[in-house]
Write a protein that holds these residues in place. Structure first.
Motif, mmCIF file in Angstrom:
data_model
loop_
_atom_site.group_PDB
_atom_site.id
_atom_site.type_symbol
_atom_site.label_atom_id
_atom_site.label_comp_id
_atom_site.label_asym_id
_atom_site.label_seq_id
_atom_site.Cartn_x
_atom_site.Cartn_y
_atom_site.Cartn_z
ATOM 1 N N GLU A 140 76.091 109.926 -23.916
ATOM 2 C CA GLU A 140 76.874 110.147 -22.696
ATOM 3 C C GLU A 140 76.157 109.731 -21.410
ATOM 4 O OE1 GLU A 140 78.245 114.195 -22.793
ATOM 5 O OE2 GLU A 140 78.992 113.986 -24.835
ATOM 6 N N GLY A 141 75.476 108.600 -21.455
ATOM 7 C CA GLY A 141 74.819 108.094 -20.253
ATOM 8 C C GLY A 141 73.558 108.844 -19.856
ATOM 9 N N ASN A 142 73.018 109.661 -20.759
ATOM 10 C CA ASN A 142 71.855 110.472 -20.420
ATOM 11 C C ASN A 142 70.613 109.662 -20.096
ATOM 12 O OD1 ASN A 142 73.164 112.895 -20.457
ATOM 13 N ND2 ASN A 142 72.321 113.586 -22.409
ATOM 14 N N ALA A 143 70.436 108.501 -20.710
ATOM 15 C CA ALA A 143 69.258 107.688 -20.410
ATOM 16 C C ALA A 143 69.305 107.207 -18.956
ATOM 17 C CB ALA A 143 69.152 106.511 -21.378
ATOM 18 N N LEU A 144 70.468 106.789 -18.510
ATOM 19 C CA LEU A 144 70.619 106.353 -17.115
ATOM 20 C C LEU A 144 70.443 107.536 -16.167
ATOM 21 C CD1 LEU A 144 71.224 104.183 -15.038
ATOM 22 C CD2 LEU A 144 73.670 104.606 -15.422
ATOM 23 N N LYS A 145 70.986 108.687 -16.524
ATOM 24 C CA LYS A 145 70.818 109.889 -15.692
ATOM 25 C C LYS A 145 69.339 110.253 -15.575
ATOM 26 C CE LYS A 145 75.266 111.752 -17.157
ATOM 27 N NZ LYS A 145 75.918 112.748 -18.032
#
Length: 110
Positions: A13-18
């Motif tokens: 769910e986009g956690n790496a970008l966050k």
């Protein structure tokens, strides 16, 4: 001889970008970039993998990496990795002291 470490952070769910954005907003990235021996600390997003962020992290030598690993920033980084539940794949490279061979330079456009 410089040492470059590629770290692929992957999360749902986009956690790496966050994670990368929080690293920047909290000033951790700037502190790492200003650390003695750091040559590069940059995040990149692979076009074909929306769940992963690539960190390219370069240092002058192993002693500089060891100082970084002993710093309090490592706990901050670890806490954020856990917060975003990230897995990591790591690649390590040593620079070629002689640079790009002449035979390869014809493929480089400057």
């Amino acid at each position: 001889m410089a040492i470059t470490i590629n770290i692929y952070y992957t999360g749902k769910e986009g956690n790496a970008l966050k994670f990368a954005k929080e690293m920047m907003s909290k000033g951790v990235v700037e502190r790492i970039r200003s650390a003695e021996g750091n040559l590069k600390y940059e995040y990149f997003a692979p076009l074909e993998d929306k769940t992963t962020i690539l960190l390219i992290d370069s240092w002058t030598d192993q002693a500089a990496i060891d100082r970084h690993h002993a710093s309090s920033m490592m706990q901050e980084i670890k806490d954020l990795r856990e917060k975003y539940d990230l897995t990591m794949k790591v690649e390590r490279y040593m620079s070629d002291q002689d640079g790009v061979p002449e035979s390869d330079q014809k493929f480089i456009r400057e």
